[in-house]
Scaffold this motif. Structure first.
Motif, PDB file in Angstrom:
ATOM      1  N   LYS A 139       2.825  32.215  36.954  1.00 23.50           N
ATOM      2  CA  LYS A 139       1.789  32.502  37.953  1.00 23.50           C
ATOM      3  C   LYS A 139       1.951  33.903  38.512  1.00 23.50           C
ATOM      4  O   LYS A 139       1.006  34.658  38.626  1.00 23.50           O
ATOM      5  CB  LYS A 139       1.902  31.501  39.110  1.00 23.50           C
ATOM      6  N   ALA A 140       3.197  34.240  38.863  1.00 21.42           N
ATOM      7  CA  ALA A 140       3.414  35.558  39.465  1.00 21.42           C
ATOM      8  C   ALA A 140       3.151  36.649  38.444  1.00 21.42           C
ATOM      9  O   ALA A 140       2.555  37.673  38.752  1.00 21.42           O
ATOM     10  CB  ALA A 140       4.846  35.653  39.971  1.00 21.42           C
ATOM     11  N   ARG A 197       5.711  28.253  36.942  1.00 17.78           N
ATOM     12  CA  ARG A 197       5.393  28.939  38.194  1.00 17.78           C
ATOM     13  C   ARG A 197       5.693  30.424  38.103  1.00 17.78           C
ATOM     14  O   ARG A 197       5.033  31.231  38.709  1.00 17.78           O
ATOM     15  CB  ARG A 197       6.201  28.323  39.335  1.00 17.78           C
ATOM     16  N   ARG A 198       6.714  30.773  37.299  1.00 19.07           N
ATOM     17  CA  ARG A 198       6.995  32.191  37.146  1.00 19.07           C
ATOM     18  C   ARG A 198       5.804  32.857  36.464  1.00 19.07           C
ATOM     19  O   ARG A 198       5.442  33.971  36.758  1.00 19.07           O
ATOM     20  CB  ARG A 198       8.258  32.371  36.309  1.00 19.07           C
TER      21      ARG A 198
END
Lengths: 383, 293, 341
Positions: free
Chosen positions: A5-6, A2-3
């Motif tokens: 993604k940013a 998910r990191r």
């Protein structure tokens, strides 16, 4: 995961920005000058904003490909303030600088001629409504409040005027257009001049009329810049306001015809001929322009035949001492090209070019611009 | 009438009927208020969609503005500018905001933590115009020119507290066992933070960043005072710049109807971007909370 | 917080030193970042306070309650800006808070469980809409509708009422204070709703169940238990909404008419402090007095907005302490943080 993604998102934004930069080098059709020009910033009057934007873009596209000139608008007050603070490379104002606003080495260079029109939006009323100076003053003082007031009706017997309240739209910001409009009314309407809120406002520092920001009637809508006033007039039925001619013409906003007015002891007697603002009638007024142009020698209420009474010139404000040589050269080239080769663009935007005598005097002013002691001469191809 | 095995007096019966009636009216009122409150969202989003969709075309994203009066043209420089300005703001505010959050959750005393937390919460309500005004006074004082950099600093002032508070919320949720495990293995605090805490909270931190981006991209007031607007694509932070929001603001009130069309299309793009970012942030935030619980 | 320190018994001195150095740097660096946050708040206040000194010295506090032009300095008095800000915010609260609390009650009490999450999400999405989009909609859609439909109706129905009717006099063309108030009320809905939702859910179940057990209807429980318990929290939520309404610039500029006058009628044009700053900043760059007065208004705006925010935090914190929940997590803060202006 998910990191990531940013990180992807931010990387994506950066990629877009970089790709945009890669696409920013535009190809030129004909580069006349060897000097490519550099990016510059300017702010100020919205009165000439359409023609300035067209001129700057054409200059960039066809003359100096490096001269990306960003014009921020914001009103004459902002232009004067920004150039005094040197927050921009040039300023623009419709009002000649007052003694308080002048700075050593700050040149005022007239560029184009334009007109302040009295624009309105009344269903069923076409362009060319005949308004006497007294009627205009009465409307903008808030004294004439209905469209079918006798002051308007008697001059326009053939037009059906509705019984509706007049919605005034005026400027909120410190505006050269307001200065021009109010100066005109000061000249031709004693009641306007006596009105403490409007014509009678004086600058306490100089004692002279300071009429950029007026105390308009309570019911008037106030907007920033010519464009927003024009936009608001378009949006509001039964509205009236003052905007530069180009904004009215380009957007099919109807405007009034105004007569020349002979000054008398008690006021001003309007003549029989109503003049509509146009490039021709503005040029007719502009023929009488003399140098140096001050608030008392401007071309308002011009006596020339066929002249539109509310015509004016507008100025670019530039320092003679340019610290950055490339910027100074770009300014000199831009100004020279604008005055000598910009006629078509100027007329295309519904403004009028200056008379030749003024252009010559402008050239003399431009010759004063120097960098590091050496005067800058216009690059070849700009004249 | 009877309730259960009780028989009621007339007065009680009346009171009961009245209570039930009031309850029914109230329930209807709540339903109406609920629907009424949802209406603006549908009206506004629906309108923007209707007006903007028909004018959404490639020109919007690939062309710069046309000469006044000429047709065509887009606002590609505004998309680039928004990306640049918000990108820089995110970098500034993540460095400062995440740093502050780490301090509160890992190093600071509880007293310091509550003071900083409170300050951050209060700063969340900073009016945007005030952030822009602060930076503008610095422009007039020659600290920067009208530039993308000035604009991004103004926006950073607004989104910094968001990153700080959202990150701290998430870091606090990281189970203590993870940190204690790291410490028990002999790792210094800073290593535990970098290697254990932050990776564990990464989705939540992404949530914080996305919230900040969503906020930053929609801002107009701070950039109105600081970037001057521009028709040219530029990635130079010291040059004037443009944002989608600023273009919409200027085009909306102009008299040119083709610019209105562009403004609607740009509003639709902005709305889609912001809603996508917000929804993704919510999703990430919810998943993190569930994971940590 | 990690309370333990690296304690490898027998580890080489250099490694322990490195570890401690790393911790030292990390704590100082992040400490600076944390301190910077506090410094930011101080910077706003001090910078604006210093900048206002000249204006106050020259004009005095009289500037704040003068409606017309102060002739000696040719300066417009600030009372119209303050008046406009207060009136539009008041309208926003009067219209927005009941609807917001109603929505919050709807979601927590009446809404069918299955769509509860969807409604909550939708309500929070309203917070994400940028102000400029609200402004566009207000300028092109709401203003014409108010002019043509709602305001004439209000004028006809409420205008004749003596006293109260004075609010609805005058012509309805163009932008006005009422339209600005309506847009602001829509903009504060999400914040007030989301925080109210958290507050309302925090009411202890025992209290509500007890009331139901006594035979109270849902309405009586809400009126008698839920709302009294949540009162402080809802006030806090409203204060945060007020903070947003006070500081809103862009949407207001586009629909309020920007005329610095004080009028009794809601159909009149108005001016707020943020639109004053946005409209007049340009020409005050080198004019010391004008800039100082502008800074004074910015200071007032900051103090009021942040002051209400601080008060709101304290109110909400009190509720949380009573109900023992952590307000800090949850969708409320996300919604609150994602609004832009």
């Amino acid at each position: 995961m998910r990191r990531v993604k940013a990180v992807h998102l931010i990387a994506g934004l950066v990629v877009i920005a970089l790709a945009g930069a890669a696409c920013s080098s535009k190809s030129n059709t004909n580069t006349n000058t060897a000097f490519k020009g550099v990016a510059m910033t300017g702010s100020g009057a919205t009165f000439p904003q359409p023609v300035y934007e067209a001129l700057f873009k054409t200059f960039h596209d066809t003359v100096e490909s490096g001269a990306q000139i960003t014009y921020g608008g914001g009103g004459s007050g902002k232009g004067i303030s920004d150039i005094q603070a040197k927050a921009v490379d040039f300023g623009a104002s419709d009002q000649p600088l007052s003694a308080k606003d002048q700075r050593p080495g700050l040149l005022e260079i007239p560029t184009v001629l334009g007109a302040v029109t009295v624009a309105y939006n009344v269903p069923g009323v076409p362009t060319g409504l005949k308004l006497t100076p007294d009627a205009i003053a009465g409307i903008f003082e808030g004294k004439i409040t209905s469209w079918d007031d006798p002051a308007i009706k008697t001059q326009n017997p053939g037009t059906t005027l509705p019984h509706q309240a007049i919605a005034g739209v005026v400027r909120q910001d410190s505006s050269g257009t307001t200065f021009v409009f109010a100066s005109y009314l000061n000249k031709v309407s004693p009641s306007w001049k006596a009105d403490k809120n409007l014509g009678g406002k004086t600058d306490p520092a100089t004692g002279k009329a300071s009429i950029k920001q007026l105390n308009w009637p309570k019911s008037f809508d106030q907007e920033q810049g010519n464009a927003n006033v024009a936009g608001k007039i378009q949006q509001t039925k039964y509205s009236i306001g003052y905007v530069e001619l180009a904004y009215a013409l380009s957007n099919n906003i109807t405007f009034a015809s105004v007569p020349y007015c002979t000054p008398t002891a008690t006021g001003c007697t309007p003549g029989p001929d109503y003049v509509a603002p146009s490039i021709t009638s503005v040029s007719a007024a502009g023929a009488g322009l003399t140098f140096p142009i001050t608030s008392s020698t401007n071309i308002l209420n011009s006596t020339a035949s066929g002249a539109y009474p509310i015509s004016t010139t507008t100025y670019l404000l530039v320092y003679t001492a340019q610290t950055d040589k490339s910027k100074g050269q770009t300014i000199v080239d831009l100004l020279t090209w604008l005055l000598h080769k910009g006629q078509d663009v100027i007329k295309g935007q519904n403004y009028a070019p200056l008379p030749d005598s003024i252009i010559t005097q402008d050239d003399a002013l431009i010759a004063q611009i120097s960098s590091g002691g050496t005067p800058l001469t216009p690059s070849s191809g700009t004249k | 009438m009877s309730v259960g095995s009780l028989t009621l007096s007339a007065a009680s019966r009346r009171r009961l009927t009245r209570a039930r009636l009031l309850n029914r009216i109230f329930t209807i009122a709540l339903w109406s208020l609920g629907i009424l409150a949802m209406l603006p969202l549908f009206f506004i989003a629906g309108f923007v969609l209707a007006k903007g969709a028909s004018h959404l075309n490639f020109n919007l994203f690939t062309k710069t503005p046309a000469v006044p009066g000429a047709p065509g043209g887009g606002i590609s420089q505004a998309f680039v500018g928004s990306g640049l300005i918000v990108g820089m703001s995110v970098i500034f505010s993540v460095i400062l905001g995440l740093g502050a959050a780490i301090y509160i959750s890992e190093f600071g005393s509880t007293r310091a933590a509550s003071v900083i937390r409170f300050t951050g919460d209060v700063l969340l309500s900073t009016p945007s115009i005030v952030a822009g005004f602060l930076v503008w006074t610095l422009i007039i004082a020659h600290w920067f020119p009208y530039s993308a950099l000035a604009g991004s600093i103004a926006i950073s002032l607004l989104i910094w507290p968001i990153v700080a508070r959202a990150s701290e919320d998430i870091l606090r949720l990281v189970p203590r066992e993870l940190r204690d495990a790291g410490a028990a293995l002999g790792a210094p605090k800073w290593k535990v933070v970098v290697r254990v805490v932050i990776p564990a909270a990464s989705a939540g931190l992404a949530n914080a960043v996305l919230l900040a981006v969503a906020r930053g991209i929609g801002e107009t007031a701070p950039v109105l005072l600081t970037i001057l607007g521009s028709d040219y694509i530029s990635v130079n932070p010291t040059h004037p710049s443009d944002t989608i929001s600023l273009r919409i603001y200027n085009y909306a009130r102009s008299p040119v109807s083709s610019l209105h069309d562009i403004a609607w299309a740009a509003s639709l793009s902005l709305l889609i971007i912001v809603l996508l970012l917000s929804l993704t942030a919510r999703y990430l935030g919810a998943r993190t909370r569930k994971a940590m619980a | 917080m990690i309370r333990s320190t690296p304690a490898e018994v027998g580890a080489p001195l250099s490694r322990r030193k490195r570890a401690r150095l790393g911790d030292f740097i990390a704590s100082k660096a992040t400490g600076i970042a944390a301190l910077a946050l506090v410094a930011l708040l101080v910077a706003f206040l001090i910078n604006f306070a210093l900048g206002s000194r000249e204006g106050l010295r020259v004009l005095g506090f009289r500037y704040l309650w003068t409606t017309g032009i102060i002739a000696k300095f040719s300066v417009q008095g600030a009372f119209p800006y303050i008046f406009g800000t207060l009136v539009t915010s008041a309208i926003a609260l009067i219209l927005g808070v009941p609807v917001a609390v109603g929505l919050a009650l709807f979601v927590t009490e009446v809404c069918p469980r299955r769509i509860r999450a969807a409604v909550a999400t939708l309500s929070d999405m309203l917070a994400a809409i940028p102000s400029v989009v609200y402004g566009m909609w207000g300028f092109f859609v709401l203003t014409p509708w108010m002019d043509a439909t709602l305001e004439p109706w209000l004028h006809k129905v409420l205008g004749p009422i003596p006293g109260f009717g004075r609010l609805f006099q005058g012509n309805t063309f163009g932008s006005d204070i009422l339209t600005a108030g309506v847009i602001l009320s829509i903009m504060i809905l999400p914040i007030v709703t989301s925080i109210s939702r958290e507050i309302l859910s925090a009411v202890p179940r025992e209290l509500r169940d007890g009331a139901y057990a006594l035979g109270a209807t849902r309405y009586e429980v809400i009126r008698g238990v839920t709302l009294p318990f949540s009162r402080a929290g809802i006030v806090g939520a409203s204060m945060l909404g007020l903070g947003r309404a006070l500081g809103e610039t862009i949407a207001v500029i586009m629909v309020i008419g920007n005329n610095a006058s004080v009028q009794a009628s809601l159909f009149g044009k108005g001016y707020t402090i943020p639109s004053f700053i946005a409209g007049s900043f340009g020409e005050s760059g080198t004019n010391g007095l004008d800039r100082s007065l502008l800074t004074l208004m910015a200071l007032i705006l900051v103090v009021i907005s942040l002051g209400f925010a601080a008060l709101a935090r304290l109110f909400v914190r009190r509720i949380n302490q009573r109900a023992r929940i952590a307000f800090d997590t949850g969708s409320a803060r996300s919604a609150w943080m994602s609004r832009s202006r």
